[in-house]
Design an enzyme around this catalytic site. Structure first.
Site: not given
Length: 479
Positions: A282, A285, A314, A349, A367, A390
């Site tokens: 993590e 990341w 969208w 998360n 998004w 996202w």
DNA sequence: TGCTGTTTCAG
DNA sequence: TGAAACAGC
């Protein structure tokens, strides 16, 4: 008496005394020229507003700066807390503030576009006056540019990035800078300035003393990290480290987390799927998304990494968006998650993935709407991590989930909140529902006070597949 | 850290 | 009959 040389530490997102390279360097320089160290923090509420920084995060920041003031005072360092305006005016603020004898400025570098512009302006201004600027790459564990492919490119896929990152880590480890000892002399001849305002205390559930925050991280590494692999996925369980708000404003450095993890978990960090390895992942990341953000400035302009996905039209139904924001979609796990965010400023998360997938792939809302809403509510809101998350969930990002990976919110709920404890905590309307029924409480009828489902998952997921495959086909035809 | 519909196979 | 494997999205 001669004015001593003054070394100025500019605190931004490194609000700590331990492992602070800028502070450390200023101390060394002051020791070498018999000078003094002073510090400044500039509140830039206008920029924070423009970046949709949550009120609770702004409060955490202001509370932390006040705590830092007293911690620095113990080191005989005065912290000047200025109420500035925005990033664009920081150079002006610093120009007005420059104390007599200033020889150098020390700060940790930041990678967003406006932040970089701010620092360039400050650099240019101070250069005119023969004042040195020292910038330090300590926001990431491995600085941007240090983890590259054999061709010298930035990695666009996480797994090879991680492999290379770990190889570097195995080779060189991480270094943390000690907290400086109190300096012998202090500087009192400070210029006048606009004193920083206090926050609204909305973040009071989160301690801000450096020692307390360090202790929390250490306890996690001692007691919880071994169970992290499984526990981290259960929102009803307190199985995560909860350090994200502190990493976001730099009460902790990620280096400190890794160093402590290494100390407590030892060789198990190299063991696939161990709690230590998963938590380290993590943190990797976090580095990955920051490296990507710096390499691709279009991300900061909220462009999709996969350009063709920006061709999707969208529908952006405002009523559906409102239902999502308020936690009234009729999908219990989604609603409980959104209420957790709204009520506490933090969201688990696993739930961030579920709610993000739901907004994009069930409600067909861009998004970016969700990205901004999260920023406006999250105590740990960080551009790179939030945008990366996202775009991952929306299948628009680099190394993102494939577009056909559409979470079934009921299945996710059954899997990760099997007893329904988390749902019950945030949705009292469903408190009486059994573990079996709570994930889909609409049979035979929706309970009083709870929302009917705003969409039918099995139908809307098919529309999502069509929306994506249309632009993917278009892309293939051009290619 | 995916879901869904379908096939396969042990019992 | 149901678990497991699999392919396609």
């Amino acid at each position: 008496m001669k004015t001593p040389s003054v070394h100025l530490v500019w605190f931004r997102h490194d609000l700590r005394c331990h492992d602070n390279e800028a502070l450390h360097a200023a101390f060394n320089a002051a020791a070498a020229d018999n000078g003094v160290v002073i510090a400044v923090f500039i509140a830039t509420a206008k920029s924070w507003q423009q970046h949709h920084m949550a009120a609770i995060r702004q409060d955490l920041l202001r509370r932390r700066v006040k705590a830092l003031e007293s911690e620095l005072a113990d080191l005989n360092i005065p912290l000047v807390m200025v109420e500035g305006v925005d990033y664009a005016s920081c150079a002006k603020t610093i120009a007005a503030f420059i104390p007599k004898g200033l020889v150098a400025l020390y700060a940790q570098r930041e990678y967003e576009v406006r932040e970089q512009q701010r620092d360039e302006q400050v650099s240019a201004l101070l250069q005119q006056q023969q004042i040195d600027c020292h910038w330090f790459d300590r926001l990431c564990i491995m600085p941007p540019g240090s983890v590259l492919t054999q061709q010298g490119d930035v990695y666009k896929v996480f797994t090879p990035f991680k492999r290379n990152w770990l190889a570097k880590y195995a080779e060189q480890g991480v270094h943390c800078f000690a907290k400086p000892k109190p300096q012998a002399r202090t500087f009192t001849d400070l210029p006048t300035f606009t004193v920083m305002q206090e926050g609204d205390n909305s973040s009071s559930a989160w301690p801000v003393a450096e020692a307390e925050v360090l202790q929390q991280m250490r306890l996690f590494c001692q007691q919880k990290v071994q169970d992290y692999t499984l526990q981290r996925d259960l929102p009803a369980v307190d199985g995560t480290s909860q350090v994200s708000p502190y990493l976001a404003i730099g009460v902790l450095s990620a280096q400190q987390c890794v160093a402590r993890l290494q100390l407590e978990a030892g060789a198990s960090i190299w063991q696939e799927k161990s709690g230590a390895a998963v938590w380290l992942s993590e943190l990797i990341w976090r580095d990955f998304y920051k490296h990507i953000m710096l390499a691709f400035p279009k991300l900061i302009k909220h462009k999709a990494f996969q350009a063709e996905t920006d061709l999707i039209q969208w529908p952006n139904n405002a009523a559906l968006f409102e239902a999502w924001c308020q936690g009234k979609t009729g999908y219990p796990i989604v609603d409980a998650a959104m209420r957790q965010l709204n009520q506490t400023g933090w969201m688990h998360n696993r739930l961030r993935m579920i709610t993000a997938s739901f907004l994009v792939k069930d409600l067909h809302i861009d998004w970016r709407w969700g990205e901004q809403y999260f920023m406006s509510k999250l105590i740990d809101g960080d551009f790179a991590a939030n945008n990366g998350g996202w775009q991952w969930a929306a299948s628009t990002g680099t190394d993102a989930a494939p577009y056909f990976r559409i979470f079934n919110p009921v299945t996710q709920s059954q899997r990760f909140d099997a007893n329904g404890d988390f749902i019950r905590k945030f949705i009292p309307e469903l408190a009486a529902k059994s573990a079996k029924d709570i994930h889909w409480p609409h049979k035979p009828i929706t309970p009083k006070g709870y929302a009917a489902p705003v969409v039918a998952h099995d139908q809307v997921r098919k529309i999502t597949l069509a929306l994506f495959s249309a632009v993917k086909n278009q892309e293939n035809q051009h290619a």
